[in-house]
Write a protein that holds these residues in place. Structure first.
Motif, PDB file in Angstrom:
ATOM      1  N   GLY A   1       0.823  -1.204   0.000  1.00  0.00           N
ATOM      2  CA  GLY A   1       0.000   0.000   0.000  1.00  0.00           C
ATOM      3  C   GLY A   1       0.858   1.255   0.000  1.00  0.00           C
ATOM      4  O   GLY A   1       2.001   1.255   0.460  1.00  0.00           O
ATOM      5  N   ALA A   2       0.273   2.360  -0.520  1.00  0.00           N
ATOM      6  CA  ALA A   2       0.943   3.664  -0.488  1.00  0.00           C
ATOM      7  C   ALA A   2      -0.127   4.735  -0.585  1.00  0.00           C
ATOM      8  O   ALA A   2      -1.220   4.492  -1.112  1.00  0.00           O
ATOM      9  CB  ALA A   2       1.927   3.800  -1.644  1.00  0.00           C
ATOM     10  N   GLU A   3       0.185   5.908  -0.061  1.00  0.00           N
ATOM     11  CA  GLU A   3      -0.699   7.051  -0.273  1.00  0.00           C
ATOM     12  C   GLU A   3      -0.594   7.485  -1.730  1.00  0.00           C
ATOM     13  O   GLU A   3       0.443   7.280  -2.378  1.00  0.00           O
ATOM     14  CB  GLU A   3      -0.291   8.212   0.648  1.00  0.00           C
ATOM     15  CG  GLU A   3      -0.471   7.921   2.126  1.00  0.00           C
ATOM     16  CD  GLU A   3      -1.919   7.579   2.462  1.00  0.00           C
ATOM     17  OE1 GLU A   3      -2.814   8.329   2.038  1.00  0.00           O
ATOM     18  OE2 GLU A   3      -2.138   6.552   3.124  1.00  0.00           O
ATOM     19  N   ALA A   4      -1.650   8.110  -2.238  1.00  0.00           N
ATOM     20  CA  ALA A   4      -1.639   8.540  -3.643  1.00  0.00           C
ATOM     21  C   ALA A   4      -0.505   9.526  -3.913  1.00  0.00           C
ATOM     22  O   ALA A   4       0.007   9.610  -5.026  1.00  0.00           O
ATOM     23  CB  ALA A   4      -2.985   9.181  -3.994  1.00  0.00           C
ATOM     24  N   SER A   5      -0.097  10.272  -2.869  1.00  0.00           N
ATOM     25  CA  SER A   5       0.961  11.281  -3.053  1.00  0.00           C
ATOM     26  C   SER A   5       2.366  10.743  -2.802  1.00  0.00           C
ATOM     27  O   SER A   5       3.352  11.472  -2.928  1.00  0.00           O
ATOM     28  CB  SER A   5       0.711  12.452  -2.107  1.00  0.00           C
ATOM     29  OG  SER A   5       0.729  11.969  -0.761  1.00  0.00           O
ATOM     30  N   THR A   6       2.493   9.463  -2.434  1.00  0.00           N
ATOM     31  CA  THR A   6       3.811   8.891  -2.128  1.00  0.00           C
ATOM     32  C   THR A   6       4.663   8.817  -3.389  1.00  0.00           C
ATOM     33  O   THR A   6       4.193   8.365  -4.441  1.00  0.00           O
ATOM     34  CB  THR A   6       3.637   7.470  -1.544  1.00  0.00           C
ATOM     35  OG1 THR A   6       2.860   7.563  -0.363  1.00  0.00           O
ATOM     36  CG2 THR A   6       4.961   6.814  -1.231  1.00  0.00           C
ATOM     37  N   SER A   7       5.911   9.246  -3.264  1.00  0.00           N
ATOM     38  CA  SER A   7       6.808   9.127  -4.423  1.00  0.00           C
ATOM     39  C   SER A   7       7.314   7.688  -4.536  1.00  0.00           C
ATOM     40  O   SER A   7       7.320   6.930  -3.550  1.00  0.00           O
ATOM     41  CB  SER A   7       7.997  10.078  -4.291  1.00  0.00           C
ATOM     42  OG  SER A   7       8.889   9.605  -3.291  1.00  0.00           O
TER      43      SER A   7
END
Ligand code: FES
Ligand code: FES
Length: 154
Positions: A17-23
């Motif tokens: 998983g990752a946030e939509a803004s994660t690079s």
């Protein structure tokens, strides 16, 4: 918003998983613990964070992790074959092209991408391939020597 990213890193299928803004750089380093890819400028200027993305070198600090979905990514950890370094890694050592080493993974990845495309790069192709990488220590000549040595060995 959290999203699930399914990707291939160094030949291994990965889902996390990752946030939509994660690079992509944060995803690699902080989520997946691939710490060999370095964080430096975080603005796409220095090349320390370079990874191979579907065959091309990119700056992972200015790429979203979400763009890794379905992609094939190679990081510096994917180059060695067990204890045997990749020829580009060995050439950097043999020519003294590594000093503090912070820029080195990014350079090696850019050079690997170049030599995957062409085994006999011209001086112009070498210059272009590493034009996005900055080194504060070596004065660059030894890096060019390393690239030429790696090309001879491949
Ligand atoms: S850390 Fe990505 S280009 Fe500098
Ligand atoms: S070896 Fe130190 S920045 Fe390149």
């Amino acid at each position: 918003m959290s999203i699930t990213i399914t990707t291939t890193i160094n030949g291994k299928a990965v889902s996390a998983g990752a946030e939509a803004s994660t690079s992509l750089l944060e995803f690699l380093r902080d989520t997946l613990e691939y710490k060999g890819t370095k964080l430096c400028c975080n603005t796409g200027e220095c090349g320390a964070c370079t990874v191979i993305y579907n065959g091309k070198p990119i700056n992972s600090c200015v790429t979203l992790a979400a763009d890794a979905n379905g992609a094939e990514i190679t990081t510096i950890e994917g180059l060695a074959d067990g204890d045997k370094l990749h020829p580009v890694q060995q050439a950097f050592i043999d020519t003294g092209a590594v000093q503090c080493g912070y820029c080195t993974p990014g350079y090696i990845i850019s050079v690997k991408a170049l030599l995957d495309r062409t085994k006999k790069p011209t001086a112009e192709e070498i210059e272009e391939a590493v034009s996005g990488n900055i080194c504060r220590c070596t004065g660059y000549n030894k890096i060019v020597d390393a690239i030429q040595l790696a090309a001879q060995r491949l």
